[in-house]
Design a protein around this motif. Structure first.
Motif, PDB file in Angstrom:
ATOM      1  N   GLY A 119       0.789  -1.229   0.000  1.00  0.00           N
ATOM      2  CA  GLY A 119       0.000   0.000   0.000  1.00  0.00           C
ATOM      3  C   GLY A 119       0.818   1.276   0.000  1.00  0.00           C
ATOM      4  N   GLY A 120       2.138   1.168  -0.133  1.00  0.00           N
ATOM      5  CA  GLY A 120       2.983   2.356  -0.174  1.00  0.00           C
ATOM      6  C   GLY A 120       2.668   3.229  -1.377  1.00  0.00           C
ATOM      7  N   VAL A 121       2.618   4.538  -1.150  1.00  0.00           N
ATOM      8  CA  VAL A 121       2.330   5.510  -2.215  1.00  0.00           C
ATOM      9  C   VAL A 121       3.412   6.579  -2.172  1.00  0.00           C
ATOM     10  N   GLY A 122       4.174   6.694  -3.240  1.00  0.00           N
ATOM     11  CA  GLY A 122       5.296   7.631  -3.298  1.00  0.00           C
ATOM     12  C   GLY A 122       4.946   8.956  -3.931  1.00  0.00           C
TER      13      GLY A 122
ATOM     14  N   ALA B 135       4.650  11.951  -2.216  1.00  0.00           N
ATOM     15  CA  ALA B 135       5.109  13.053  -1.355  1.00  0.00           C
ATOM     16  C   ALA B 135       4.022  13.576  -0.421  1.00  0.00           C
ATOM     17  N   THR B 136       2.845  13.006  -0.451  1.00  0.00           N
ATOM     18  CA  THR B 136       1.740  13.468   0.378  1.00  0.00           C
ATOM     19  C   THR B 136       1.239  12.381   1.320  1.00  0.00           C
ATOM     20  N   THR B 137       1.042  11.194   0.792  1.00  0.00           N
ATOM     21  CA  THR B 137       0.512  10.081   1.575  1.00  0.00           C
ATOM     22  C   THR B 137       1.482   9.702   2.687  1.00  0.00           C
ATOM     23  N   LEU B 138       0.963   9.518   3.898  1.00  0.00           N
ATOM     24  CA  LEU B 138       1.781   9.070   5.018  1.00  0.00           C
ATOM     25  C   LEU B 138       1.867   7.542   4.971  1.00  0.00           C
ATOM     26  N   ASN B 139       3.067   7.020   4.803  1.00  0.00           N
ATOM     27  CA  ASN B 139       3.288   5.595   4.581  1.00  0.00           C
ATOM     28  C   ASN B 139       3.719   4.815   5.820  1.00  0.00           C
ATOM     29  N   THR B 140       3.569   5.377   6.997  1.00  0.00           N
ATOM     30  CA  THR B 140       4.033   4.723   8.219  1.00  0.00           C
ATOM     31  C   THR B 140       3.436   3.324   8.365  1.00  0.00           C
ATOM     32  N   GLN B 141       2.142   3.203   8.188  1.00  0.00           N
ATOM     33  CA  GLN B 141       1.469   1.906   8.344  1.00  0.00           C
ATOM     34  C   GLN B 141       1.951   0.913   7.293  1.00  0.00           C
ATOM     35  N   SER B 142       2.197   1.375   6.069  1.00  0.00           N
ATOM     36  CA  SER B 142       2.677   0.476   5.017  1.00  0.00           C
ATOM     37  C   SER B 142       4.075  -0.041   5.336  1.00  0.00           C
ATOM     38  N   PHE B 143       4.949   0.826   5.865  1.00  0.00           N
ATOM     39  CA  PHE B 143       6.278   0.359   6.269  1.00  0.00           C
ATOM     40  C   PHE B 143       6.162  -0.674   7.387  1.00  0.00           C
ATOM     41  N   GLU B 144       5.297  -0.402   8.359  1.00  0.00           N
ATOM     42  CA  GLU B 144       5.119  -1.333   9.477  1.00  0.00           C
ATOM     43  C   GLU B 144       4.637  -2.690   8.978  1.00  0.00           C
ATOM     44  N   GLU B 145       3.657  -2.677   8.099  1.00  0.00           N
ATOM     45  CA  GLU B 145       3.114  -3.924   7.566  1.00  0.00           C
ATOM     46  C   GLU B 145       4.167  -4.684   6.750  1.00  0.00           C
TER      47      GLU B 145
ATOM     48  N   ILE C 293       8.624   9.824  -3.674  1.00  0.00           N
ATOM     49  CA  ILE C 293       8.849  10.469  -2.380  1.00  0.00           C
ATOM     50  C   ILE C 293       7.889   9.827  -1.397  1.00  0.00           C
ATOM     51  N   TRP C 294       8.455   9.072  -0.481  1.00  0.00           N
ATOM     52  CA  TRP C 294       7.711   8.227   0.442  1.00  0.00           C
ATOM     53  C   TRP C 294       7.681   8.872   1.822  1.00  0.00           C
ATOM     54  N   ARG C 295       6.637   9.620   2.102  1.00  0.00           N
ATOM     55  CA  ARG C 295       6.501  10.337   3.372  1.00  0.00           C
ATOM     56  C   ARG C 295       6.121   9.337   4.465  1.00  0.00           C
TER      57      ARG C 295
END
Length: 153
Positions: A9-12, A14-24, A43-45
């Protein structure tokens, strides 16, 4: 085994917060015995990323892991019986076989967190720094903080 960050679910953008995707992604790879997490260009915020053992984080050329400048994305965590600290951008405990590869960049957003001491700048740089909206000075005027919240910890 290779795992692609976008599959979690990562979205690069520059706007989407990807914290949960990194955790998963990191939890899945860890539960499967390890592997390589491939982060493509974009850009993976994100907020904090907890490291786990046996994972190679491969950041491809053109990829920027951009840590959030919003302190609310970095909660306090208990580090000992009576000590709490802000969760660091990248952290982990008792790790082994951890690597970062690739041509990508990690941007810790230090300008949003780091205090600056007056003696380390020229007078012109010091004056310019003080024009930043929302910033604050220490009571003695010798340390610049990016915000009142940063000043008070």
């Amino acid at each position: 085994k290779d795992y692609y960050f976008t599959d979690f679910g990562g979205v690069g953008d520059a706007t989407t917060l990807n914290t949960q995707s990194f955790e998963e992604a990191i939890s899945t790879i860890s539960q499967n015995g390890g592997g390589r997490l491939i982060v493509p260009a974009g850009i993976w915020r994100t907020g904090p990323i907890q490291m786990k053992s046996r994972i190679n984080r491969h950041i491809e050329q053109g990829a920027i892991i951009q840590f959030s400048s919003d302190i609310q994305h970095f909660p306090l965590r208990k580090t000992s019986l009576a000590k709490y600290e802000v969760t660091p951008p990248i952290w982990g405990n008792n790790l082994e076989n951890v690597s970062f590869t690739g041509q990508g960049v990690f941007d810790g957003a230090g300008q949003a967190w780091r205090p600056v001491k007056k003696f380390k700048l020229t007078e012109e740089q010091w004056q310019q720094l003080q024009t930043q909206p929302g910033s604050a000075l220490s009571d003695d005027g010798k340390i610049w903080y990016p915000s009142e919240a940063a000043k008070h910890g």
